[in-house]
Design a protein around this motif. Sequence first.
Motif, short mmCIF file in Angstrom:
data_model
loop_
_atom_site.label_atom_id
_atom_site.label_comp_id
_atom_site.label_asym_id
_atom_site.label_seq_id
_atom_site.Cartn_x
_atom_site.Cartn_y
_atom_site.Cartn_z
N TYR A 23 -5.27 -67.55 2.01
CA TYR A 23 -6.54 -68.12 2.49
C TYR A 23 -7.63 -67.93 1.44
O TYR A 23 -8.39 -68.86 1.13
N ARG A 24 -7.70 -66.72 0.88
CA ARG A 24 -8.72 -66.44 -0.13
C ARG A 24 -8.50 -67.27 -1.39
O ARG A 24 -9.46 -67.67 -2.06
N GLY A 66 -8.29 -72.10 3.76
CA GLY A 66 -9.39 -71.49 3.02
C GLY A 66 -10.22 -72.50 2.27
O GLY A 66 -11.45 -72.41 2.23
N GLU A 68 -10.12 -70.50 -0.77
CA GLU A 68 -11.57 -70.37 -0.93
C GLU A 68 -11.96 -70.41 -2.41
O GLU A 68 -12.94 -71.07 -2.80
#
Length: 469
Positions: free
Chosen positions: A275-276, A305, A279
Amino acid sequence: MFDDKLQEECGVFGIYTNRESQVDTARMAYYGLFSLQHRGQESAGIAVNNSGTILYRKEMGMVNEIFDDVILDYLKGHSAIGHVRYSTSGDSLAENAQPLVIKYTKGHMALAHNGNLTNAKRLRAELEAQGTIFQTTTDSEVIAALLSRARIRHRNIEESLEEVMGVIRGAYALLVMTPKKLIAARDPLGMRPLVMGIKDGNYVFSSESCAFDTLGVKLVRDVEPGEIIIIDENGMRSMHVEGASKRSALCVFEYIYFARPDSVIEGLEVYKARYRAGEALAKEHPVEADVVIGVPDSGLAAAHGYSVASGIPQAGGFMKNRYVGRTFIQPNQVQRELGVHLKLNPIRSIVEGKRVVMIDDSIVRGTTSRHIVNLLREAGATEVHVRISSPPVKYSCYFGIDTPERKNLVASNHSIDEIREMICADSLGYISRESLLETCKEAKLQFCTACFSGDYPVKIEDEEARGCQ
């Protein structure tokens, strides 16, 4: 190779119960291996310790194809180890299935191994010169041969293993079962994952914690780099080999692609790391678009993300055929393209007339990425912007991951813009190495990123020994 991805070698699972326990160890191993099936689909096996006698079954195929109630009822014992395997082309042989079960001067022993030795060729040649006869082509058998020889010189199996770990080089997570003990060990750099859990006072080991969730096992901790954990009737004890914990090099691709997103490795949930990464991709490579689509399955968390960080809606733009495995083979280009259509089909109502951000975990050769981009265009996407949650893969792996020769790695020979043109994307962006490491900062270990940088943490003796041998 259908997926055009780096491929994991295998997964291991083990359980030791007290002799009064009513736990069905073979079935525990069966369900544990079922949870690890993503780590290897070519062969599987289970060995159990039945009052000092090792019973086992191993064959080519998937876990549920090999084991049924009759076989599992036969495999009775107070401890068990299991293995699922992925191998490189040419080594997918029945005799290479694990666990390896050997008989030597001190009795019986079973061994399951995830990883790859970088000095296996030299060690095998030395052992053969001394009269050792090998029945398989695996480096796992090199470990077993060294272990059986060392056992003659030592009081117990753990001291023998300590000696062997001082000789072998590379990546390994090991489970060794003897008539009295279950032993777990991890290479001094911790390159391959291995976790320990407890259920009702019984000790359990697995390549990933997702197997514990299936079985109701409490995750206790990761086996430490260079650690040997011994389980017997007296309980648990551990020891560390010389040189362990001075540095570490966990394979970063466990977080990018190999591990299941619900697994926790070195204190970090895999889904959170992915997920990061999404991002970070949104910050490093923003684009104006209408929808974010992750390529199933390892691209989905990163797509989540990216969507949240960018504000672009995420949608499930692909229907995945779950009955096509990771190792689907196409002998020619026509069948390769058919294979992509068999496994992934875009949902037209989601992509038609849209500017699409396609999130995937890696590009190895580039062929499959091009096919997927073209699938989206055929479904009506007006633009396809590709974002990759790993840096460009430029170097081969020698530690248990099946990779092509460097000349066949597209990023080794082409610029990012050239790759963009090759895969027919409107834009292409890779996560930076710095941002990738930042996504994994909660993990307790440092990482091996040699496939991006060429900086190998262990000397490579056998340069042709990529993947599973």
